[in-house]
Design an enzyme around this catalytic site. Structure first.
Site, PDB file in Angstrom:
ATOM      1  N   CYS A  72       0.878  -1.172   0.000  1.00  0.00           N
ATOM      2  CA  CYS A  72       0.000   0.000   0.000  1.00  0.00           C
ATOM      3  C   CYS A  72       0.913   1.218   0.000  1.00  0.00           C
ATOM      4  O   CYS A  72       1.581   1.491   1.001  1.00  0.00           O
ATOM      5  CB  CYS A  72      -0.909  -0.006   1.225  1.00  0.00           C
ATOM      6  SG  CYS A  72      -1.907   1.494   1.393  1.00  0.00           S
ATOM      7  N   CYS A 207      -5.102   6.349  -3.862  1.00  0.00           N
ATOM      8  CA  CYS A 207      -4.445   5.039  -3.818  1.00  0.00           C
ATOM      9  C   CYS A 207      -3.021   5.213  -4.334  1.00  0.00           C
ATOM     10  O   CYS A 207      -2.813   5.521  -5.511  1.00  0.00           O
ATOM     11  CB  CYS A 207      -5.206   4.025  -4.663  1.00  0.00           C
ATOM     12  SG  CYS A 207      -4.384   2.410  -4.774  1.00  0.00           S
TER      13      CYS A 207
END
Length: 269
Positions: A72, A207
């Protein structure tokens, strides 16, 4: 690792990486508690930071549905900032399941991480079937987690939830599925990216691996120089810088500590 009872208290911090929101804790609770905590705080994921024998800290990443994620980008930057401030560091190394990532903490407005992988697995694909109005040509890339990049004329006219869910579960990407990035070129050096995230099963405000995926594909599609630099804006309106230098690729942007004090509560039964 200590055991947890349903009524045990917990302590954690809330962070945001350009709109991508996380709980950061120094423990791993049961998966059902991760889901409960993410729902309670309305965040995108749970970041567990533990001691490491090979880096400054070890990071385990969980999506809001309780599934574990291998990477991530925004979460990694949040952890870099947290560890840097906790240990008084500028150069930070974080152990993950994808290897050890190196980064640099300049300030909360500027946290940089080297996201370079040996093989991005970039592939141009023509989908077997699409929804009305959806482009057939997409690009697959692995930036730590799998992404599909879709170029569109106007991201604000894309039904991100509908198209994102369709492509996330598309037969061409089974069995594991993908994250989906809808990309609009704003200027020669600027992209606008909206991402549907696997594990959240919805669009998120930002993101990191998705913006990275979009920039890397755009660099190929538009034949940018090997050492390129792009600004990428997410749904949140925040901007990150993604650039290549001497064969390495970097993700740089702000991190926000949403809550300066530790939170105390009780786990759900």
């Amino acid at each position: 690792m200590g055991s947890f009872s349903p009524l045990m208290t917990y302590r954690y911090h809330l962070y945001s990486g350009t709109g991508n929101s996380f709980i950061l804790g120094e423990f791993i609770p049961p998966l059902q508690h991760i889901v409960f905590l993410c729902q309670k705080e309305k965040v995108d994921g749970f970041l567990c930071v533990e001691p490491s024998e090979i880096a400054d800290a070890k990071l385990t990443i969980f999506n809001s549905d309780g599934s574990e994620a291998s990477m991530c980008g925004n979460g990694l930057r949040c952890v870099m900032a947290h560890v840097a401030q906790s240990l008084g560091l500028e150069d930070v190394s974080i152990e993950t399941v994808r290897g050890v990532y190196q980064g640099k903490f300049f300030s909360m407005d500027r946290v940089l991480v080297d996201m370079t992988l040996l093989d991005w697995k970039k592939t141009k694909k023509t989908l077997t079937h699409v929804l009305p109005g959806m482009p057939e040509e997409v690009f697959f890339i692995d930036t730590g987690v799998p992404h599909v990049v879709v170029f569109v004329p106007d991201v604000n006219k894309v039904p991100v939830q509908e198209w994102g869910a369709f492509l996330r579960y598309h037969e061409d990407f089974r069995p594991n599925g993908v994250n989906v990035d809808f990309v609009q070129t704003k200027k020669e050096d600027t992209l606008l990216v909206y991402t549907y995230e696997r594990g959240c099963e919805r669009e998120t405000l930002s993101c990191g691996t998705g913006m990275l995926a979009s920039a890397l594909v755009a660099a190929d599609v538009f034949s940018l120089e090997q050492d390129f630099s792009l600004l990428v804006c997410s749904r949140s309106g925040n901007i990150v810088k993604i650039f290549s230098e001497n064969g390495k690729v970097f993700l740089e942007g702000p991190v926000t500590l949403l809550n300066c004090s530790e939170n105390i509560g009780e786990f759900a039964p």
